[in-house]
Design a protein around this motif. Structure first.
Motif, PDB file in Angstrom:
ATOM      1  N   ALA A  43      37.590  62.858  84.680  1.00 16.44           N
ATOM      2  CA  ALA A  43      36.475  62.219  85.388  1.00 16.44           C
ATOM      3  C   ALA A  43      36.854  62.013  86.843  1.00 16.44           C
ATOM      4  N   GLY A  44      35.839  62.050  87.707  1.00 14.85           N
ATOM      5  CA  GLY A  44      36.076  61.977  89.143  1.00 14.85           C
ATOM      6  C   GLY A  44      36.060  60.593  89.755  1.00 14.85           C
ATOM      7  N   GLY A  45      35.825  59.563  88.943  1.00 18.34           N
ATOM      8  CA  GLY A  45      35.915  58.193  89.436  1.00 18.34           C
ATOM      9  C   GLY A  45      34.756  57.723  90.293  1.00 18.34           C
ATOM     10  N   ALA A  46      33.689  58.497  90.379  1.00 19.52           N
ATOM     11  CA  ALA A  46      32.551  58.093  91.204  1.00 19.52           C
ATOM     12  C   ALA A  46      31.681  57.082  90.447  1.00 19.52           C
ATOM     13  N   LEU A  47      30.767  56.476  91.180  1.00 17.81           N
ATOM     14  CA  LEU A  47      29.795  55.578  90.561  1.00 17.81           C
ATOM     15  C   LEU A  47      28.845  56.385  89.683  1.00 17.81           C
ATOM     16  N   GLY A  48      28.114  55.718  88.821  1.00 19.91           N
ATOM     17  CA  GLY A  48      27.101  56.382  88.010  1.00 19.91           C
ATOM     18  C   GLY A  48      27.677  57.092  86.811  1.00 19.91           C
ATOM     19  N   PHE A  49      27.382  58.390  86.686  1.00 20.59           N
ATOM     20  CA  PHE A  49      27.752  59.130  85.483  1.00 20.59           C
ATOM     21  C   PHE A  49      29.260  59.183  85.271  1.00 20.59           C
ATOM     22  N   ASP A  50      30.046  59.365  86.316  1.00 21.20           N
ATOM     23  CA  ASP A  50      31.510  59.391  86.166  1.00 21.20           C
ATOM     24  C   ASP A  50      32.009  58.103  85.518  1.00 21.20           C
ATOM     25  N   LEU A  73      40.775  61.933  91.443  1.00 17.42           N
ATOM     26  CA  LEU A  73      40.120  61.201  92.526  1.00 17.42           C
ATOM     27  C   LEU A  73      40.231  61.971  93.835  1.00 17.42           C
ATOM     28  N   PRO A  74      39.191  61.903  94.671  1.00 23.07           N
ATOM     29  CA  PRO A  74      39.157  62.714  95.888  1.00 23.07           C
ATOM     30  C   PRO A  74      40.077  62.215  96.993  1.00 23.07           C
ATOM     31  N   CYS A  75      40.311  60.899  97.053  1.00 18.66           N
ATOM     32  CA  CYS A  75      41.140  60.321  98.103  1.00 18.66           C
ATOM     33  C   CYS A  75      41.435  58.865  97.752  1.00 18.66           C
ATOM     34  N   MET A 112      35.290  65.693  98.286  1.00 22.42           N
ATOM     35  CA  MET A 112      34.624  65.534  96.990  1.00 22.42           C
ATOM     36  C   MET A 112      34.472  66.894  96.298  1.00 22.42           C
ATOM     37  N   PHE A 113      34.132  67.933  97.078  1.00 18.78           N
ATOM     38  CA  PHE A 113      34.029  69.277  96.516  1.00 18.78           C
ATOM     39  C   PHE A 113      35.382  69.754  96.011  1.00 18.78           C
ATOM     40  N   LYS A 114      36.445  69.435  96.762  1.00 21.32           N
ATOM     41  CA  LYS A 114      37.803  69.801  96.333  1.00 21.32           C
ATOM     42  C   LYS A 114      38.120  69.141  94.997  1.00 21.32           C
ATOM     43  N   ARG A 115      37.783  67.846  94.867  1.00 17.29           N
ATOM     44  CA  ARG A 115      37.984  67.121  93.608  1.00 17.29           C
ATOM     45  C   ARG A 115      37.215  67.790  92.474  1.00 17.29           C
ATOM     46  N   ASN A 116      35.944  68.130  92.736  1.00 15.20           N
ATOM     47  CA  ASN A 116      35.095  68.731  91.706  1.00 15.20           C
ATOM     48  C   ASN A 116      35.621  70.092  91.254  1.00 15.20           C
ATOM     49  N   THR A 131      19.937  66.377  87.130  1.00 15.69           N
ATOM     50  CA  THR A 131      18.479  66.285  87.132  1.00 15.69           C
ATOM     51  C   THR A 131      17.865  66.903  88.381  1.00 15.69           C
ATOM     52  N   GLN A 132      18.681  67.272  89.360  1.00 12.26           N
ATOM     53  CA  GLN A 132      18.152  67.876  90.587  1.00 12.26           C
ATOM     54  C   GLN A 132      19.081  68.988  91.058  1.00 12.26           C
ATOM     55  N   GLU A 133      18.486  70.020  91.591  1.00 14.38           N
ATOM     56  CA  GLU A 133      19.233  71.229  91.947  1.00 14.38           C
ATOM     57  C   GLU A 133      19.797  71.191  93.374  1.00 14.38           C
ATOM     58  N   LYS A 134      20.294  70.017  93.779  1.00 15.71           N
ATOM     59  CA  LYS A 134      20.937  69.920  95.096  1.00 15.71           C
ATOM     60  C   LYS A 134      22.027  68.861  94.990  1.00 15.71           C
ATOM     61  N   GLY A 135      22.944  68.883  95.935  1.00 16.21           N
ATOM     62  CA  GLY A 135      24.000  67.889  95.976  1.00 16.21           C
ATOM     63  C   GLY A 135      25.258  68.297  95.217  1.00 16.21           C
ATOM     64  N   GLY A 136      26.183  67.356  95.131  1.00 14.71           N
ATOM     65  CA  GLY A 136      27.496  67.620  94.555  1.00 14.71           C
ATOM     66  C   GLY A 136      27.467  67.992  93.084  1.00 14.71           C
ATOM     67  N   THR A 137      26.585  67.368  92.316  1.00 16.18           N
ATOM     68  CA  THR A 137      26.513  67.692  90.890  1.00 16.18           C
ATOM     69  C   THR A 137      26.016  69.121  90.692  1.00 16.18           C
TER      70      THR A 137
END
Length: 157
Positions: A43-50, A73-75, A112-116, A131-137
């Motif tokens: 898991a990437g440690g972000a808020l929400g789904f992570d 984690l990214p940083c 964040m992209f490096k982490r992903n 749920t949306q076709e843009k952004g980091g997810t």
């Protein structure tokens, strides 16, 4: 190890009314993967789904003591600008993780992209809440698909 590893990617904002059903789908998916031999969950440690995913893994670890939560984690300053409550939850998850990896020390555009990419590169399954076709997810799901990593989108079920 990659064949026994799954990662998570998802949006930071989840409609509150969706959380109970999403949590159940997540739990059912994890139980199925555990039965198939998956042991490592990144898991990437972000808020929400992570956060939801990490908490679910920790909850299931009480019954399946062999499974491991790996935080990628990214940083070191990921929580900059977060609320005290969100930081407390993050620190609690971090303290219970089996392993914590930082893909960069300092924040930079693209960390964040490096982490992903790191999460996807070490996994054979990517569990998503998309749920949306843009952004980091969306970037991470597309990256997983391009690299022949199975994607399970819990938002599409």
């Amino acid at each position: 190890m990659r064949g026994k590893t799954a990662c998570f990617t998802g949006h930071r904002k989840i409609p509150p009314e969706s959380i109970p059903e999403l949590s159940q789908r997540l739990k059912n998916t994890l139980l199925r993967l555990i039965e198939e031999g998956y042991m490592y969950f990144g898991a990437g440690g972000a808020l929400g789904f992570d956060t939801l995913a990490a908490q679910c893994v920790l909850s299931l670890r009480k019954r399946y003591s062999h499974i491991k939560l790996i935080l990628v984690l990214p940083c070191t300053t990921q929580t900059k600008g977060w609320s005290k409550d969100d930081i407390a939850v993050y620190e609690e998850i971090k303290s219970q993780a089996d392993k914590v990896v930082y893909t960069s020390h300092d924040y930079f555009r693209g960390c964040m992209f490096k982490r992903n990419r790191h999460l996807v590169n070490g996994s054979s399954v990517c569990i998503a809440y998309l749920t949306q076709e843009k952004g980091g997810t969306a970037y991470t799901v597309n990256y997983a698909q391009q690299n022949n990593v199975q994607v399970i989108n819990l938002a599409a079920q």
